[in-house]
Design a protein around this motif. Structure first.
Motif, PDB file in Angstrom:
ATOM      1  N   LEU A 105      -6.430  -4.138  -3.117  1.00 42.69           N
ATOM      2  CA  LEU A 105      -5.250  -3.388  -3.556  1.00 42.69           C
ATOM      3  C   LEU A 105      -5.406  -2.976  -5.028  1.00 42.69           C
ATOM      4  O   LEU A 105      -5.065  -1.854  -5.411  1.00 42.69           O
TER       5      LEU A 105
ATOM      6  N   TYR B 231      -8.640   1.367   1.334  1.00 35.24           N
ATOM      7  CA  TYR B 231      -8.002   0.043   1.287  1.00 35.24           C
ATOM      8  C   TYR B 231      -8.333  -0.748   2.551  1.00 35.24           C
ATOM      9  O   TYR B 231      -8.726  -1.917   2.484  1.00 35.24           O
TER      10      TYR B 231
ATOM     11  N   LEU C 215       0.824  -1.197   0.000  1.00 36.51           N
ATOM     12  CA  LEU C 215       0.000   0.000   0.000  1.00 36.51           C
ATOM     13  C   LEU C 215       0.867   1.259   0.000  1.00 36.51           C
ATOM     14  O   LEU C 215       0.626   2.194  -0.777  1.00 36.51           O
TER      15      LEU C 215
ATOM     16  N   ILE D 146      -7.915  -0.129  -5.164  1.00 34.18           N
ATOM     17  CA  ILE D 146      -7.346   1.147  -4.705  1.00 34.18           C
ATOM     18  C   ILE D 146      -6.327   1.672  -5.722  1.00 34.18           C
ATOM     19  O   ILE D 146      -6.198   2.877  -5.913  1.00 34.18           O
TER      20      ILE D 146
END
Lengths: 418, 268
Positions: B133, B212, B53, B136
């Protein structure tokens, strides 16, 4: 008339045996004798006040139709209950002022509380299966609850969906091993007890796996404690605990792996802290509490504490970047578990929003460069042995990967070409 | 459509874009594969998923902002935009084309990076890429492409666009958080919590990060202070609000860009 008689006969055949029947059988069994139950449902509340062994079989069920316990064992000794299924609106079994009681291979489903023990001695609860209800934790009881008792063994039980899997208050010399507690508030909850031992248990998906409060003398080892991710959750919490030993536990994927609050003279040794959000937190804990030879891997934050900190010795940290020039197995420079952010989080919980955010990641990296003489320092960190496990090729991913690369390159190339 | 294709080709032909593509793929792959080899797979919020992230939030906005804004500013500098204005072309079409081209170019870059990750991950036994993921990543590209267009239109020269992009990037990624942490040392916890809630909505980086955690079902990582906030966003209404705010984060910069390009029409 003949048809009516047949219907009546059928109804009588299927109606469960009533309370008086089982109570009569219990009363009729001599002290020290064994009562074998048939595959029948007994509706009622039964009392055992003399030494007796009751053994059920597949299909033996005792059902309490009121809020009273299905079975009450009181003012007696040498009682064994075996292989019985129970249903109860409140508690399934109550053991009061009794000695040498064994409850084994019973099954309690959809009960508010499983086994309640008070002022008892030499109690053995093993191989039982207890399932609570789907209600909120506040509206249900404990799987096994023990009060003011001594010399207790709780072994190989499976407990789920209750308030506390095993609740212990004012109990001396208790051993809890090979139990499995899931989806409850606390896996095992100790209060004001002495010489408790917790070995080889599995705690999973509870709010907190092992909660130990106001206890003097306690040992926990070889337990697997994982996935306690709820908003106030932790793998293990020691609150106001003295003289505890925590050994060789695997503490994985928890919000906080180990929370130490007002803990003293405690040794935490050879545990594995893997993939926790925070491996351990120490609040109002002094340096008589030591973490030694533990293994920290993949945790977002290794440690957070207030200004007191804890003693760190010879632990292995996967984020230690020192070297071992003389091959002693230990790093040459200290490891700083310090994180300014970790300390802020302890002081001000609202800071937690930023955990593992890009800004905090950078800040923590700077901390590692600038730290010195702080309260979370390991002077002799153990070097990590590199171990890379080579697994089998995942062909699906491989092919998807190749396809993605080819598509990207071809599209790019066709557009770049003039 | 032709304009989109033209802009898209220009983006892909840019040397900077090509270098960034290689750099992003290399760094992304290295970190993910190293983490995958070092740590066991898990579906909880671990250091591994935090690394994924953070890598996305560090690199992708930086690259999109710099390349995207410089692409727009370049149109001012080279008088390409002035030329376009002599055609019967509406400025909203230009903005949409520019935005779409940036989005498509970075999507291609991400496809390449994930492709290499999957290829190497597959050789090492499989790599876990959480679906949240990917979602996002897509949202990051959409939001920052829109901001990049706005930054480019404000800057008007490539050098200024580069500088402004760096300022915006560091401000959103680091400075707001640090300022909030500093303020938190002198204000009460409940005030800090409320300011943080505002910041989550007005800082796209924090918004994406929160998204997320929310969609990966790992929002408990934010702690008890944000319990009610998380509870709200886990409801259907909350998800609708999340979608709406995300749409606003794409639409508002594009709208501002449109207003600015119309206002400064003669200077182009």
């Amino acid at each position: 008339m003949k048809r009516l008689s047949l219907i009546l006969l059928f109804c009588l055949w299927t109606i469960p045996v009533y309370a008086a029947d089982l109570q009569t059988q219990i009363d009729a069994t001599p002290a020290g004798g064994t009562l074998y139950l048939t595959a029948t449902t007994y509706n009622g509340n039964y009392y055992i006040t003399k030494p007796i062994t009751i053994i059920g079989q597949e299909g033996t069920k005792i059902r309490s139709m009121t809020k009273a316990p299905a079975i009450t064992i009181e003012d007696t000794n040498q009682v064994t209950l075996e292989n019985i299924t129970m249903e109860a609106q409140q508690r399934a079994i109550v053991i009061k002022k009794a000695n040498e009681v064994t409850v084994t291979h019973t099954k309690m489903s959809n009960v508010n509380a499983g086994i309640f023990v008070q002022q008892a001695k030499d109690i053995h609860i093993k191989d039982n299966y207890i399932t609570g209800t789907a209600a909120h934790y506040a509206k249900k009881g404990n799987g096994i609850a023990l009060y003011q008792s001594t010399d207790v063994t709780i072994q190989n039980n499976t407990i789920q969906q209750v308030q506390d899997g095993i609740y212990i208050e004012n109990v001396q010399r208790i051993r809890i091993d090979h139990n499995n507690v899931t989806n409850s508030r606390y896996g095992t909850h100790f209060m004001y007890s002495e010489d408790g031992e917790v070995w080889h248990n599995t705690y999973e998906n509870n709010v907190t796996g092992l909660m130990v409060m106001m206890v003097d003398g306690f040992a926990a080892g070889n337990n697997t404690i994982r996935r306690h991710m709820q908003i106030n959750g932790s793998g293990m919490t020691l609150y106001d605990v003295k003289n505890a030993k925590v050994r060789a536990n695997t503490i994985t994927e928890n919000r906080i792996g180990l929370a130490l609050q007002m803990t003293a003279q405690t040794s935490i040794k050879a545990n594995q802290f893997n993939m926790n959000q925070t491996a351990f937190e120490a609040i109002k804990t002094d340096r008589t509490t030591a973490l030694m030879a533990n293994y920290f891997q993949g945790n977002i934050l290794t440690a957070r504490s207030d200004a007191k900190g804890v003693l760190l010795q010879r632990n292995t940290y996967d984020d230690y970047h020192g070297i071992d020039p003389n091959n002693s197995g230990y790093g040459e420079t200290p490891y700083y578990a310090y994180s300014s952010f970790g300390q802020w989080m302890v002081r001000q919980p609202a800071y937690q929003f930023f955990i593992a955010s890009p800004s905090v990641t950078l800040l923590t990296a700077l901390d590692q460069q600038a730290s010195g003489g702080n309260v979370l320092q390991d002077d002799q960190p153990k070097m990590m042995q590199s171990s890379v496990t080579v697994k089998q090729i995942n062909y699906t991913q491989l092919l998807i990967g190749i396809a993605c690369i080819l598509v990207a390159i071809v599209v790019w190339w066709r557009n770049v070409k003039r | 459509m032709k304009l989109i294709l033209l802009e898209w080709k220009q983006m892909l032909r840019s040397r900077w874009m090509q270098m960034v593509g290689v750099l992003f793929t290399f760094i992304f792959t290295s970190i993910i594969v190293i983490q995958q080899m070092a740590l066991p797979a898990t579906d909880t919020f671990s250091r591994q998923s935090a690394s994924f992230l953070n890598l996305l939030l560090f690199l992708l906005p930086l690259f999109i902002l710099t390349i995207g804004s410089m692409g727009v500013a370049s149109d001012y500098e080279t008088k390409w935009l002035a030329l376009l204005k002599t055609y019967p072309l509406k400025m909203r079409h230009y903005i949409v084309a520019k935005f779409t081209a940036i989005v498509c170019a970075f999507l291609l870059l991400v496809v390449l990076a994930f492709g290499v990750v999957l290829l190497l991950g597959g050789l090492l036994g499989g790599v876990v890429i959480p679906p949240s993921l990917l979602m996002i990543t897509l949202l990051t590209i959409l939001i920052f492409s829109a901001i990049a267009v706005l930054v480019g239109i404000i800057a008007k020269t490539r050098l200024y666009a580069l500088a402004l992009s760096l300022v915006v990037w560091s401000f959103l990624l680091l400075l707001i958080s640090y300022a909030l942490m500093a303020v938190g040392t002198v204000i009460a916890g409940h005030v800090l919590q409320k300011i943080t809630l505002v910041v989550i909505h007005v800082n796209p980086i924090e918004w994406l990060r929160f998204g997320y955690l929310l969609f990966a079902n790992q929002a408990s990582v934010l702690g008890p202070s944000y319990y009610e906030f998380v509870q709200f966003y886990q409801t259907t209404t909350g998800l609708l609000v999340y979608t709406l705010v995300s749409i606003l984060w794409v639409a508002c910069p594009l709208l501002f860009a449109y207003i600015m390009i119309r206002k400064g029409g003669r200077s182009a």
